[in-house]
Design a protein around this motif. Structure first.
Motif, PDB file in Angstrom:
ATOM      1  N   GLU A 160       0.831  -1.203   0.000  1.00 48.57           N
ATOM      2  CA  GLU A 160       0.000   0.000   0.000  1.00 48.57           C
ATOM      3  C   GLU A 160       0.867   1.257   0.000  1.00 48.57           C
ATOM      4  N   SER A 161       0.411   2.293  -0.711  1.00 53.09           N
ATOM      5  CA  SER A 161       1.172   3.541  -0.690  1.00 53.09           C
ATOM      6  C   SER A 161       0.263   4.762  -0.571  1.00 53.09           C
ATOM      7  N   ALA A 162      -1.025   4.545  -0.313  1.00 56.34           N
ATOM      8  CA  ALA A 162      -1.971   5.664  -0.231  1.00 56.34           C
ATOM      9  C   ALA A 162      -1.659   6.555   0.970  1.00 56.34           C
ATOM     10  N   PRO A 163      -1.631   7.876   0.765  1.00 61.28           N
ATOM     11  CA  PRO A 163      -1.321   8.815   1.856  1.00 61.28           C
ATOM     12  C   PRO A 163      -2.248   8.649   3.065  1.00 61.28           C
ATOM     13  N   GLU A 164      -3.532   8.335   2.823  1.00 59.22           N
ATOM     14  CA  GLU A 164      -4.455   8.204   3.968  1.00 59.22           C
ATOM     15  C   GLU A 164      -4.130   6.972   4.808  1.00 59.22           C
ATOM     16  N   LEU A 165      -3.605   5.916   4.173  1.00 62.69           N
ATOM     17  CA  LEU A 165      -3.203   4.733   4.941  1.00 62.69           C
ATOM     18  C   LEU A 165      -1.935   5.016   5.739  1.00 62.69           C
TER      19      LEU A 165
END
Length: 121
Positions: A85-90
């Protein structure tokens, strides 16, 4: 001084890659295949740092980080998230849970060892 790391990942292949990388760097490595087993493994350990995946069965990485941070003796243990995962929110959610850093898979072995030495040294 030899670093001692607990790595929690549900992928057997990823656990083997982490173990080979760390042991080649002289780091003592303990493995668990999900957050529940990670918490069990922690009972007998005082690792210098913890590596955890996010997407795992039984107890995901966020729940695992929360549970680790709820324990007095592991409140300050550095936790490195190693995930696809690389999503900013995660990343933000992991930081809020108490993660120290974030590395995206596939990982560069040298960078992983350097990151661990920085946060655990």
């Amino acid at each position: 001084m030899t670093l001692q790391i607990l790595a929690v990942d549900d992928s057997r292949t990823m656990r083997k890659m982490i173990q080979m990388t760390l042991e080649n760097a002289g780091i003592e490595t303990h493995l668990a295949d999900d957050g529940v087993n990670g918490l069990t493994a922690l009972e007998g350990l005082e690792p210098d740092a913890i590596i955890t995946d996010i997407n795992m069965p039984n107890l995901d990485g966020f729940g695992f980080i929360d549970a680790v941070r709820a324990q007095d003796k592991h409140r300050k243990t550095p936790i490195l998230v190693l995930t696809t995962e690389s999503a900013p929110e995660l990343k933000a959610k992991a930081r809020q849970a108490g993660a120290t850093g974030w590395v995206v898979k596939p990982f560069d072995p040298d960078k992983l060892v350097r990151a661990l030495n920085m946060i655990a040294g």
